[in-house]
Design an enzyme around this catalytic site. Structure first.
Site, short mmCIF file in Angstrom:
data_model
loop_
_atom_site.label_atom_id
_atom_site.label_comp_id
_atom_site.label_asym_id
_atom_site.label_seq_id
_atom_site.Cartn_x
_atom_site.Cartn_y
_atom_site.Cartn_z
CB CYS A 130 -1.09 -0.03 1.19
SG CYS A 130 -2.42 0.86 0.90
CG HIS A 173 -3.54 -3.63 3.07
ND1 HIS A 173 -2.37 -3.29 3.63
CD2 HIS A 173 -4.09 -2.69 2.63
CE1 HIS A 173 -2.49 -1.67 3.89
NE2 HIS A 173 -3.56 -1.37 3.16
CD GLU A 223 -0.92 -6.28 4.84
OE1 GLU A 223 -0.44 -6.54 3.79
OE2 GLU A 223 -1.32 -5.20 5.11
N1 GLN Z 1 -2.07 6.57 3.04
C1 GLN Z 1 -2.00 6.01 1.74
C2 GLN Z 1 -3.33 5.95 1.39
O1 GLN Z 1 -4.34 6.79 1.76
C3 GLN Z 1 -1.55 4.30 1.97
C4 GLN Z 1 -2.81 3.58 2.82
C5 GLN Z 1 -2.48 2.65 3.32
O2 GLN Z 1 -1.17 2.26 3.51
N2 GLN Z 1 -3.17 1.65 3.95
O3 GLN Z 1 -3.79 5.90 0.09
#
Ligand code: GLN
Length: 594
Positions: free
Chosen positions: A418, A545, A547
């Site tokens: 992410c 994600h 994970e």
């Molecule tokens: N802050 C980033 C976004 O909003 C990444 C979010 C995250 O890593 N879950 O896109």
């Protein structure tokens, strides 16, 4: 049928002419679903979720349909706004629900996707009650904690039971018995047992046996008092699970049996174990699974042949624990480096990938707040791979970018999750494509090259709240790429998302010209979701994600790949197969699990 039973059977929903209040979902069949209710005493953090999920797994192995539900005391409608530093990671379900990390434990143990029906908070319950009150659903009655709020809790449980056709619903009540905010849940469970009748509910009390260093012996008084408190609320536990550092002595268990008012055989020792994956065996060895099945009188629903098969599959995995012959270190950069719970799923995904490859994975936490290009090399000297995990806000971002630069230039295996995907794009834009001042508008609103920006589709709804892209989505894979191969040559992969920003499509041609490959994207939209770097042994990032969907008997290929590449980095002379060959071989071996 007794008079009470008859009344309970007849009365559905609110009524003005009797004291029974029994809201039932339409079509609910009493007796079809049984309930195992898990509460905690003495202290929180005992691992109720772990206990409950392991027990649920043992029943699921026997062919029973199980559904867990976690009931949280807090007023937040979901866990999305909670600080992971205080509450552990926010776990996102396929349907977009942001919930407690325990749901991750259930998904991993049961190897199945859960939904918002498996999670509730006091906030959700109160909101439902207040909405009904405004609709006039309570027929002129004054709306009370009992029976209306407790009625709503039971409604939630029974709806889950009915819709899922579960044999057993596992109810985990958050917090500790005695907490004011959870008291109505406990009362609701007392009512549930009364209404559903004998053998319908099994109450498990998790408690903690103290073993103070100064005394050198186990003390059960706090545990006894905790159980007493539960009994004062009208609940007689059927099983007591004693958490403790060491195996609980017969004497301590005897005391719990006498004061807890339950047979000795139903007082279990659930002492610390090196891996949570050995807990199902621990519960099975002491016969807890069949104890519960007998108590709920569902012996006739058990499929022993299936249980043998499932147990063998599970043991194929657990037998590998502790037999790891190799050792690698993966660095994780992050803001919450002191709290392991905020990265629970990543740690699990690494752990079970490592177990499958016979590789112990050690973690090195790296605080990137003060890291620069000049100091990144020193920080990453001893590591065999690096993860930049998800995150929000600006802290440590430049340090993360410095680490990614090092990984890219030195063939160090890299997995970006992410924010880690976004940081890799920024690094590449700046240092390979020469896009000076490249950044994310989350970090710098006025940067010269906003390669990461708010999603165009989301821009429209910004300001209306809820502008996060959440939950499971299909990712379209580009043929013959690393991503395509790691997902078994399929056209799409299902992944979970929780982000607001994305790659600005205007920059895609420049980035691709520089050599970056976007191997996964949203179908029908220019939203980039997986990136990779051909020529590098393992450099991959995803806007998702992964994970969250790694399971012990079905590890996520992106993590398997990282561990495999890390192993090659550490042991170059041993000729281990490369990351993708390892992923493909493991996929074949685990095929029956998929
Ligand atoms: N802050 C980033 C976004 O909003 C990444 C979010 C995250 O890593 N879950 O896109």
């Amino acid at each position: 049928m007794s008079e009470t039973k008859e009344l309970l059977a007849k009365v559905s929903g609110a009524s003005t002419d009797n004291e029974y209040f029994l809201p039932l979902p339409k079509g609910y069949q009493k007796g079809k679903t049984r309930y195992v209710i898990v509460t905690g005493t003495v202290m929180s953090g005992l691992g109720k979720g772990i206990f409950s999920s392991c027990l649920a797994k043992l029943l699921q192995d026997k062919g029973l349909k199980v559904e867990p539900i976690k009931m949280e005391g807090y007023l937040n409608i979901d866990s999305g706004t909670l600080n992971p530093f205080r509450h552990g990671e926010v776990f996102v379900l396929d349907d977009g629900m942001e919930c407690d990390m325990d749901l991750g434990t259930y998904e991993r143990m049961l190897d199945k996707n859960l939904s918002r029906a498996n999670f509730t908070t006091s906030g959700q319950i109160y909101r439902a009650v207040l909405d009904k009150e405004r609709h006039g659903d309570y027929l002129g009655r004054d709306v009370q904690m009992i029976p209306h709020v407790t009625g709503e809790v039971k409604m939630k449980l029974r709806t889950l039971a009915m819709q899922s056709k579960a044999d057993v619903v596992f109810v985990e009540i958050g917090g500790t018995v005695g907490d004011l905010e959870n008291a109505f849940y406990i009362e609701a469970m007392r009512e549930l047992a009364y209404e559903e009748g004998p053998n319908s509910c099994c109450f498990v009390a998790l408690t903690y046996i103290l073993e103070p260093n100064a005394l050198g012996e186990q003390k059960s008084k706090a545990a006894q008092l905790g159980i007493k408190q539960l009994m004062q609320m009208g609940i007689q536990p059927d099983i007591i699970a004693c958490r403790a550092e060491n195996p609980v002595t017969v004497q301590a268990r005897q005391k719990m049996s006498v004061f807890g008012n339950i047979p000795f055989e139903r007082v279990f020792s659930m002492h610390d174990s090196a891996s949570i994956y050995s807990i199902p065996a621990m519960l099975r060895d002491c016969g807890l699974d069949f104890e519960v099945i007998r108590m709920l009188r569902i012996e006739d629903r058990v499929n022993l042949r299936r249980e043998r098969r499932e147990w063998e599959r599970w043991c194929d995995f657990t037998d590998k624990i502790g037999n790891e012959k190799r050792d690698i270190t993966i660095a994780i950069t992050g803001k919450y480096t002191s709290v392991r719970d905020s990265y629970a799923s990543i740690l699990h995904a690494l752990e079970h990938s490592g177990i499958h490859l016979g590789c112990k994975v050690r973690i090195k936490w790296i605080d990137t707040s003060d890291l620069t290009d000049a100091t990144a090399a020193e920080a990453l000297k001893e590591v065999d791979g690096i993860i930049v995990p998800g995150g929000f806000g600006t802290r440590g971002m430049e340090g993360k970018i410095a680490c990614i630069r090092y990984a890219r230039m030195n063939n160090l295996p890299y997995l970006g999750l992410c924010l880690g995907f976004q940081a890799a794009v920024i690094e590449f834009a700046r240092n390979v494509c020469g896009l000076e001042g490249a950044n994310s508008t989350e970090i710098d609103q006025n940067c010269a090259n906003p390669v990461i920006d708010i999603l165009p589709e989301q821009k429209k709804i910004e300001g209306l709240g809820g502008n996060m892209r959440l939950g499971g989505r299909d990712v379209e894979l580009k043929k013959d790429t690393l991503a395509w191969k790691m997902f078994g040559g399929k056209e799409t992969a299902r992944m979970r998302f929780r982000h607001r920003y994305e790659v600005d499509p205007r920059y895609i041609p420049d980035l691709e010209k520089g050599g970056l490959v976007f191997s996964g994207k949203a179908p029908n939209q220019p939203i980039m979701q997986i990136l990779e770097l051909p020529g590098h042994p393992y450099f991959i990032g995803t806007q998702a994600h992964p994970e969250l969907t790694g399971r012990p008997i079905n590890p996520h290929p992106m993590f398997v790949g990282l561990v495999a590449a890390g192993r090659n980095y550490r042991y170059p002379g041993e000729n281990f197969p490369d990351a993708i060959t390892t992923i493909q071989a493991l996929r074949k071996e685990l095929e029956p699990n998929q």
